[in-house]
Write a protein that holds these residues in place. Sequence first.
Motif, PDB file in Angstrom:
ATOM      1  N   ARG A  95       0.821  -1.208   0.000  1.00  0.00           N
ATOM      2  CA  ARG A  95       0.000   0.000   0.000  1.00  0.00           C
ATOM      3  C   ARG A  95       0.863   1.269   0.000  1.00  0.00           C
ATOM      4  NH1 ARG A  95      -4.963  -0.092   3.482  1.00  0.00           N
ATOM      5  NH2 ARG A  95      -6.132   0.226   1.582  1.00  0.00           N
ATOM      6  N   SER A  96       1.955   1.275   0.750  1.00  0.00           N
ATOM      7  CA  SER A  96       2.773   2.491   0.844  1.00  0.00           C
ATOM      8  C   SER A  96       3.564   2.765  -0.433  1.00  0.00           C
ATOM      9  CB  SER A  96       3.702   2.423   2.050  1.00  0.00           C
ATOM     10  OG  SER A  96       4.592   1.360   1.927  1.00  0.00           O
ATOM     11  N   CYS A  97       3.686   1.807  -1.308  1.00  0.00           N
ATOM     12  CA  CYS A  97       4.421   1.998  -2.566  1.00  0.00           C
ATOM     13  C   CYS A  97       3.481   2.104  -3.762  1.00  0.00           C
ATOM     14  CB  CYS A  97       5.404   0.846  -2.788  1.00  0.00           C
ATOM     15  SG  CYS A  97       6.744   0.821  -1.602  1.00  0.00           S
ATOM     16  N   SER A  98       2.216   2.405  -3.499  1.00  0.00           N
ATOM     17  CA  SER A  98       1.243   2.453  -4.582  1.00  0.00           C
ATOM     18  C   SER A  98       0.134   3.461  -4.263  1.00  0.00           C
ATOM     19  CB  SER A  98       0.639   1.069  -4.806  1.00  0.00           C
ATOM     20  OG  SER A  98       0.009   0.620  -3.625  1.00  0.00           O
ATOM     21  N   ARG A  99      -0.701   3.681  -5.244  1.00  0.00           N
ATOM     22  CA  ARG A  99      -1.851   4.580  -5.101  1.00  0.00           C
ATOM     23  C   ARG A  99      -3.083   3.875  -5.648  1.00  0.00           C
ATOM     24  NH1 ARG A  99       0.146  10.460  -6.226  1.00  0.00           N
ATOM     25  NH2 ARG A  99       2.338  10.227  -5.723  1.00  0.00           N
ATOM     26  N   TYR A 100      -4.187   4.087  -4.956  1.00  0.00           N
ATOM     27  CA  TYR A 100      -5.434   3.509  -5.439  1.00  0.00           C
ATOM     28  C   TYR A 100      -6.037   4.451  -6.474  1.00  0.00           C
ATOM     29  CZ  TYR A 100      -9.993   1.351  -5.629  1.00  0.00           C
ATOM     30  OH  TYR A 100     -11.133   0.731  -6.077  1.00  0.00           O
ATOM     31  N   ASN A 101      -6.411   3.910  -7.618  1.00  0.00           N
ATOM     32  CA  ASN A 101      -7.020   4.687  -8.686  1.00  0.00           C
ATOM     33  C   ASN A 101      -8.508   4.380  -8.694  1.00  0.00           C
ATOM     34  OD1 ASN A 101      -8.042   5.400 -11.327  1.00  0.00           O
ATOM     35  ND2 ASN A 101      -5.912   5.679 -11.942  1.00  0.00           N
ATOM     36  N   LYS A 102      -9.316   5.313  -8.211  1.00  0.00           N
ATOM     37  CA  LYS A 102     -10.769   5.117  -8.123  1.00  0.00           C
ATOM     38  C   LYS A 102     -11.392   4.884  -9.490  1.00  0.00           C
ATOM     39  CE  LYS A 102     -11.399   8.009  -4.057  1.00  0.00           C
ATOM     40  NZ  LYS A 102     -11.963   9.258  -3.544  1.00  0.00           N
ATOM     41  N   LYS A 103     -10.936   5.652 -10.459  1.00  0.00           N
ATOM     42  CA  LYS A 103     -11.504   5.571 -11.802  1.00  0.00           C
ATOM     43  C   LYS A 103     -11.334   4.181 -12.406  1.00  0.00           C
ATOM     44  CE  LYS A 103     -11.470   8.238 -16.085  1.00  0.00           C
ATOM     45  NZ  LYS A 103     -10.805   9.328 -16.807  1.00  0.00           N
ATOM     46  N   GLU A 104     -10.178   3.578 -12.171  1.00  0.00           N
ATOM     47  CA  GLU A 104      -9.895   2.253 -12.727  1.00  0.00           C
ATOM     48  C   GLU A 104     -10.140   1.142 -11.721  1.00  0.00           C
ATOM     49  OE1 GLU A 104      -6.321   2.094 -15.396  1.00  0.00           O
ATOM     50  OE2 GLU A 104      -6.027   4.113 -14.554  1.00  0.00           O
ATOM     51  N   ASP A 105     -10.512   1.511 -10.481  1.00  0.00           N
ATOM     52  CA  ASP A 105     -10.783   0.558  -9.414  1.00  0.00           C
ATOM     53  C   ASP A 105      -9.634  -0.435  -9.228  1.00  0.00           C
ATOM     54  OD1 ASP A 105     -12.229  -0.607  -7.341  1.00  0.00           O
ATOM     55  OD2 ASP A 105     -13.199  -2.058  -8.679  1.00  0.00           O
ATOM     56  N   GLY A 106      -8.446   0.113  -9.038  1.00  0.00           N
ATOM     57  CA  GLY A 106      -7.284  -0.735  -8.832  1.00  0.00           C
ATOM     58  C   GLY A 106      -6.089   0.069  -8.359  1.00  0.00           C
ATOM     59  N   TRP A 107      -4.994  -0.627  -8.111  1.00  0.00           N
ATOM     60  CA  TRP A 107      -3.771  -0.024  -7.586  1.00  0.00           C
ATOM     61  C   TRP A 107      -2.754   0.188  -8.696  1.00  0.00           C
ATOM     62  CZ3 TRP A 107      -3.455   1.418  -2.505  1.00  0.00           C
ATOM     63  CH2 TRP A 107      -4.491   0.981  -1.677  1.00  0.00           C
ATOM     64  N   VAL A 108      -2.006   1.285  -8.575  1.00  0.00           N
ATOM     65  CA  VAL A 108      -0.923   1.602  -9.512  1.00  0.00           C
ATOM     66  C   VAL A 108       0.319   1.859  -8.667  1.00  0.00           C
ATOM     67  CG1 VAL A 108      -0.108   3.176 -11.309  1.00  0.00           C
ATOM     68  CG2 VAL A 108      -2.534   2.633 -11.156  1.00  0.00           C
ATOM     69  N   CYS A 109       1.389   1.124  -8.965  1.00  0.00           N
ATOM     70  CA  CYS A 109       2.620   1.320  -8.193  1.00  0.00           C
ATOM     71  C   CYS A 109       3.200   2.702  -8.492  1.00  0.00           C
ATOM     72  CB  CYS A 109       3.630   0.212  -8.476  1.00  0.00           C
ATOM     73  SG  CYS A 109       4.355   0.222 -10.122  1.00  0.00           S
ATOM     74  N   ASP A 110       4.006   3.203  -7.572  1.00  0.00           N
ATOM     75  CA  ASP A 110       4.579   4.544  -7.730  1.00  0.00           C
ATOM     76  C   ASP A 110       5.384   4.706  -9.022  1.00  0.00           C
ATOM     77  OD1 ASP A 110       3.318   5.375  -5.438  1.00  0.00           O
ATOM     78  OD2 ASP A 110       5.085   5.169  -4.160  1.00  0.00           O
ATOM     79  N   PRO A 111       6.222   3.730  -9.408  1.00  0.00           N
ATOM     80  CA  PRO A 111       6.941   3.893 -10.688  1.00  0.00           C
ATOM     81  C   PRO A 111       6.005   3.991 -11.896  1.00  0.00           C
ATOM     82  CG  PRO A 111       8.007   2.217  -9.361  1.00  0.00           C
ATOM     83  CD  PRO A 111       6.720   2.560  -8.679  1.00  0.00           C
ATOM     84  N   CYS A 112       4.955   3.203 -11.908  1.00  0.00           N
ATOM     85  CA  CYS A 112       4.003   3.277 -13.024  1.00  0.00           C
ATOM     86  C   CYS A 112       3.222   4.591 -12.978  1.00  0.00           C
ATOM     87  CB  CYS A 112       3.057   2.083 -13.011  1.00  0.00           C
ATOM     88  SG  CYS A 112       3.862   0.536 -13.506  1.00  0.00           S
ATOM     89  N   HIS A 113       2.935   5.066 -11.764  1.00  0.00           N
ATOM     90  CA  HIS A 113       2.279   6.365 -11.630  1.00  0.00           C
ATOM     91  C   HIS A 113       3.190   7.465 -12.174  1.00  0.00           C
ATOM     92  CE1 HIS A 113      -0.209   9.549 -10.041  1.00  0.00           C
ATOM     93  NE2 HIS A 113       0.878  10.071  -9.493  1.00  0.00           N
ATOM     94  N   MET A 114       4.492   7.399 -11.848  1.00  0.00           N
ATOM     95  CA  MET A 114       5.455   8.372 -12.382  1.00  0.00           C
ATOM     96  C   MET A 114       5.474   8.317 -13.904  1.00  0.00           C
ATOM     97  SD  MET A 114       8.839   8.549  -9.948  1.00  0.00           S
ATOM     98  CE  MET A 114       9.145   6.795  -9.826  1.00  0.00           C
ATOM     99  N   ALA A 115       5.422   7.119 -14.452  1.00  0.00           N
ATOM    100  CA  ALA A 115       5.425   6.969 -15.909  1.00  0.00           C
ATOM    101  C   ALA A 115       4.178   7.598 -16.529  1.00  0.00           C
ATOM    102  CB  ALA A 115       5.525   5.496 -16.293  1.00  0.00           C
ATOM    103  N   ARG A 116       3.039   7.450 -15.856  1.00  0.00           N
ATOM    104  CA  ARG A 116       1.807   8.075 -16.335  1.00  0.00           C
ATOM    105  C   ARG A 116       1.935   9.598 -16.305  1.00  0.00           C
ATOM    106  NH1 ARG A 116      -3.478   4.911 -13.937  1.00  0.00           N
ATOM    107  NH2 ARG A 116      -3.132   2.921 -14.990  1.00  0.00           N
ATOM    108  N   VAL A 117       2.460  10.132 -15.223  1.00  0.00           N
ATOM    109  CA  VAL A 117       2.653  11.580 -15.096  1.00  0.00           C
ATOM    110  C   VAL A 117       3.604  12.079 -16.176  1.00  0.00           C
ATOM    111  CG1 VAL A 117       3.651  13.391 -13.613  1.00  0.00           C
ATOM    112  CG2 VAL A 117       2.127  11.664 -12.628  1.00  0.00           C
ATOM    113  N   PHE A 118       4.656  11.309 -16.436  1.00  0.00           N
ATOM    114  CA  PHE A 118       5.636  11.682 -17.457  1.00  0.00           C
ATOM    115  C   PHE A 118       4.983  11.753 -18.836  1.00  0.00           C
ATOM    116  CE2 PHE A 118       8.943  10.625 -20.567  1.00  0.00           C
ATOM    117  CZ  PHE A 118       9.830  11.668 -20.323  1.00  0.00           C
TER     118      PHE A 118
END
Length: 164
Positions: A95-118
């Motif tokens: 949980r501490s290395c990820s974020r819950y995405n309400k829209k997609e109803d699932g978890w995204v790890c911090d590196p993948c979240h960074m990639a999305r932001v990029f």
Amino acid sequence: MPGTTAAKKLDLSKLTDEEAKHVWEVVLRDFNLRKKEEDRLEELKTKIAREDNKRELLGNETSLTESHCIRCLQPFKFLVNSKHQCLDCQLYICRSCSRYNKKEDGWVCDPCHMARVFKIGTLEWYHENVRARFKRFGSAKVMRSLFRRLNGEHRFSQSDLGGR
């Protein structure tokens, strides 16, 4: 007619010297902000590459990835540190290395979240398809026009024009 708009010259001759200088300063701030954003995105790109290398090395160790967070390497425990599968890379994270995405109803790890932001921040599709077709547009076009005017009249010093 798309061709006629791009071919028009930018006429800023009706601006007073004070207005021209003010517009110049605004455009210069715009360029500086763009540079800061490029630097921020470059730093983010470096972080993503480091995380990708780490995940590539650890991702092949199935016994490790099933029992430990791929990012922080903390062991998964039933209620204390439960595991979640990343929507993008499909690896398990805590949980501490990820974020819950309400829209997609699932978890995204911090590196993948960074990639999305990029991807959002760089607007790669925009730069590859739209911007490349227009060599001078927006603030670059204004800057070029004002530089000729302000530099040609020699009323402003080089530092007023943003020079060093």
